[in-house]
Scaffold this motif. Structure first.
Motif, PDB file in Angstrom:
ATOM      1  N   PRO A  77       0.816  -1.214   0.000  1.00 15.77           N
ATOM      2  CA  PRO A  77       0.000   0.000   0.000  1.00 15.77           C
ATOM      3  C   PRO A  77       0.850   1.265   0.000  1.00 15.77           C
ATOM      4  O   PRO A  77       1.962   1.293   0.517  1.00 15.77           O
ATOM      5  CB  PRO A  77      -0.781  -0.114   1.320  1.00 15.77           C
ATOM      6  CG  PRO A  77       0.130  -0.888   2.216  1.00 15.77           C
ATOM      7  CD  PRO A  77       0.818  -1.885   1.318  1.00 15.77           C
ATOM      8  N   THR A  87      -3.501  -0.319  -7.154  1.00 13.44           N
ATOM      9  CA  THR A  87      -3.571  -1.270  -6.041  1.00 13.44           C
ATOM     10  C   THR A  87      -3.825  -2.712  -6.458  1.00 13.44           C
ATOM     11  O   THR A  87      -3.430  -3.631  -5.735  1.00 13.44           O
ATOM     12  CB  THR A  87      -4.677  -0.858  -5.051  1.00 13.44           C
ATOM     13  OG1 THR A  87      -5.931  -0.780  -5.748  1.00 13.44           O
ATOM     14  CG2 THR A  87      -4.366   0.494  -4.420  1.00 13.44           C
ATOM     15  N   ASP A 103      -5.835   3.730  -5.929  1.00 18.99           N
ATOM     16  CA  ASP A 103      -6.068   3.914  -4.503  1.00 18.99           C
ATOM     17  C   ASP A 103      -6.939   5.140  -4.230  1.00 18.99           C
ATOM     18  O   ASP A 103      -7.641   5.187  -3.225  1.00 18.99           O
ATOM     19  CB  ASP A 103      -4.727   4.060  -3.772  1.00 18.99           C
ATOM     20  CG  ASP A 103      -4.858   3.864  -2.277  1.00 18.99           C
ATOM     21  OD1 ASP A 103      -5.749   3.106  -1.856  1.00 18.99           O
ATOM     22  OD2 ASP A 103      -4.069   4.454  -1.527  1.00 18.99           O
ATOM     23  N   ASP A 180     -10.812  -1.616  -1.005  1.00 15.13           N
ATOM     24  CA  ASP A 180      -9.366  -1.447  -1.027  1.00 15.13           C
ATOM     25  C   ASP A 180      -8.712  -2.695  -0.436  1.00 15.13           C
ATOM     26  O   ASP A 180      -8.980  -3.055   0.714  1.00 15.13           O
ATOM     27  CB  ASP A 180      -8.994  -0.216  -0.185  1.00 15.13           C
ATOM     28  CG  ASP A 180      -7.528   0.159  -0.303  1.00 15.13           C
ATOM     29  OD1 ASP A 180      -6.694  -0.744  -0.491  1.00 15.13           O
ATOM     30  OD2 ASP A 180      -7.219   1.356  -0.196  1.00 15.13           O
ATOM     31  N   HIS A 188      -2.031   2.239   6.688  1.00  9.41           N
ATOM     32  CA  HIS A 188      -2.582   2.653   5.400  1.00  9.41           C
ATOM     33  C   HIS A 188      -3.422   3.923   5.537  1.00  9.41           C
ATOM     34  O   HIS A 188      -3.342   4.821   4.697  1.00  9.41           O
ATOM     35  CB  HIS A 188      -3.420   1.516   4.815  1.00  9.41           C
ATOM     36  CG  HIS A 188      -4.022   1.820   3.474  1.00  9.41           C
ATOM     37  ND1 HIS A 188      -3.312   2.408   2.453  1.00  9.41           N
ATOM     38  CD2 HIS A 188      -5.271   1.623   2.976  1.00  9.41           C
ATOM     39  CE1 HIS A 188      -4.086   2.548   1.395  1.00  9.41           C
ATOM     40  NE2 HIS A 188      -5.277   2.094   1.689  1.00  9.41           N
ATOM     41  N   ASN A 192      -2.121   7.144   3.542  1.00 14.23           N
ATOM     42  CA  ASN A 192      -2.906   7.282   2.325  1.00 14.23           C
ATOM     43  C   ASN A 192      -3.132   8.748   1.988  1.00 14.23           C
ATOM     44  O   ASN A 192      -3.476   9.548   2.854  1.00 14.23           O
ATOM     45  CB  ASN A 192      -4.248   6.562   2.510  1.00 14.23           C
ATOM     46  CG  ASN A 192      -5.018   6.435   1.213  1.00 14.23           C
ATOM     47  OD1 ASN A 192      -5.534   7.402   0.702  1.00 14.23           O
ATOM     48  ND2 ASN A 192      -5.081   5.225   0.696  1.00 14.23           N
ATOM     49  N   ASP A 204     -11.493   1.762  -3.380  1.00 18.94           N
ATOM     50  CA  ASP A 204     -10.712   2.166  -4.544  1.00 18.94           C
ATOM     51  C   ASP A 204     -11.630   2.428  -5.727  1.00 18.94           C
ATOM     52  O   ASP A 204     -12.741   1.900  -5.808  1.00 18.94           O
ATOM     53  CB  ASP A 204      -9.716   1.073  -4.928  1.00 18.94           C
ATOM     54  CG  ASP A 204      -8.617   0.901  -3.902  1.00 18.94           C
ATOM     55  OD1 ASP A 204      -8.454   1.797  -3.054  1.00 18.94           O
ATOM     56  OD2 ASP A 204      -7.929  -0.132  -3.949  1.00 18.94           O
TER      57      ASP A 204
END
Length: 313
Positions: A77, A87, A103, A180, A188, A192, A204
């Motif tokens: 990730p 991803t 993502d 995701d 994450h 992110n 996602d």
């Protein structure tokens, strides 16, 4: 089951036969990208298998791919932030359908989410065509699909020498979403980078394209939507090979069979465990050095034989 095969379409299958309290056997199927030299070595109480990875490769269809092949970004990730971070992908050769995921779930200003699927048509392991999708906005919507012909036919991670006059199709409509695959990974949510929608920490955005022929090499994102440049991110590490471990055990009980490679996989894994019968597929490896795979035979089992075959027989 689908496999990554070599530039010359070699698939190496190594079979290790175990005899347990009753009977059993296990298979190590090494599918790699490149002309490989392979050898197997049996030691008392353990087995080992080594292979040299090399060259570029493809995600192959055919009879081995009766069901969709799903792969997660082998760099893990948040290997890139924001709009370039891919991803996962899912390719179904039976229906000629490919879906990949970013993502992020929205963009701001003139920014876009773009991705390109690289296909090998002539079987040499290099991209002949690239099908690229551009999306943008909040909520995210399709903008266009662009198909390039890779005239140079000389790279597996980009569309080398794209021919003039790519086919551009204007698209519209909302982009679909999917869970995701890294939603549960620690960190994450902290690392992110979402443009405007924090839901991208668990959801996602996806794009789907259809194809009539060829085998999939990779899905990558590129700077400024130019697939002839070095990729920003790819679902698979470019020019890597893949290992599949298949275990068939009789009886298929709760015995854990632990496999240890001589170096970590692309995603950082250093050990693989199969309980009873099962398999672990699409284990990515760089082509830099050989990989040895070994297992200490569990108590009550013994190694009986080993075999190695290629896809070509």
């Amino acid at each position: 089951m689908g496999h990554i095969v070599a530039r010359n379409r070699i698939l190496v299958n190594v079979t290790f036969v175990h005899l347990s309290r009753r009977s059993g056997h296990e298979t190590v199927d090494n599918t790699h990208r490149g002309r490989a030299r392979r050898w197997a070595k049996i030691a008392i109480g353990a087995f080992a298998f080594g292979v040299v990875f090399g060259g570029a490769g493809l995600l192959a269809g055919g009879s081995a791919s009766a069901s969709p092949i799903v792969a997660i970004d082998d760099a893990g990730p948040d290997d890139l932030s924001g709009q370039k971070d891919l991803t996962s992908l899912s390719v179904d050769y039976a229906t000629g359908s490919l879906t990949w995921a970013w993502d992020d779930t929205s963009t701001t200003g003139a920014n876009t989410l773009d991705g390109c699927a690289l296909f090998d048509i002539n079987g040499n392991g290099f991209a002949n065509t690239a099908v690229c999708v551009v999306t943008g906005g909040s909520p995210l919507s399709y903008i266009q699909r662009v198909t390039y012909v890779c005239a140079a036919d000389s790279a597996a991670d980009r569309c080398a020498g794209p021919a003039a006059g790519p086919v551009v199709v204007t698209l519209s409509g909302p982009v679909s979403t999917a869970p995701d695959p890294f939603a549960a990974v620690a960190g994450h949510h902290t690392n992110n980078a979402c443009d405007t929608n924090t839901a991208c920490e668990s959801i996602d955005s996806t794009a789907t394209v259809n194809f009539a022929s060829g085998t999939l090499l990779n899905v990558c994102s590129y700077p400024s939507q130019q697939p002839n440049s070095a990729p920003s991110d790819c679902v698979f590490a470019p020019n890597s090979g893949f290992l599949t471990i298949i275990k068939n055990a009789t009886p298929s009980d709760a015995t854990n069979f632990v496999f240890t490679p001589s170096r970590a996989a692309t995603d950082g894994r250093t050990s693989f465990t199969i309980q009873g019968s099962g398999n672990i597929s699409l284990i990515g490896y760089s082509t830099a050095t050989p990989v040895n795979l070994s297992e200490v035979v569990p108590t009550g089992w013994k190694l009986d034989s080993a075999s190695c075959t290629t896809q070509a027989g």
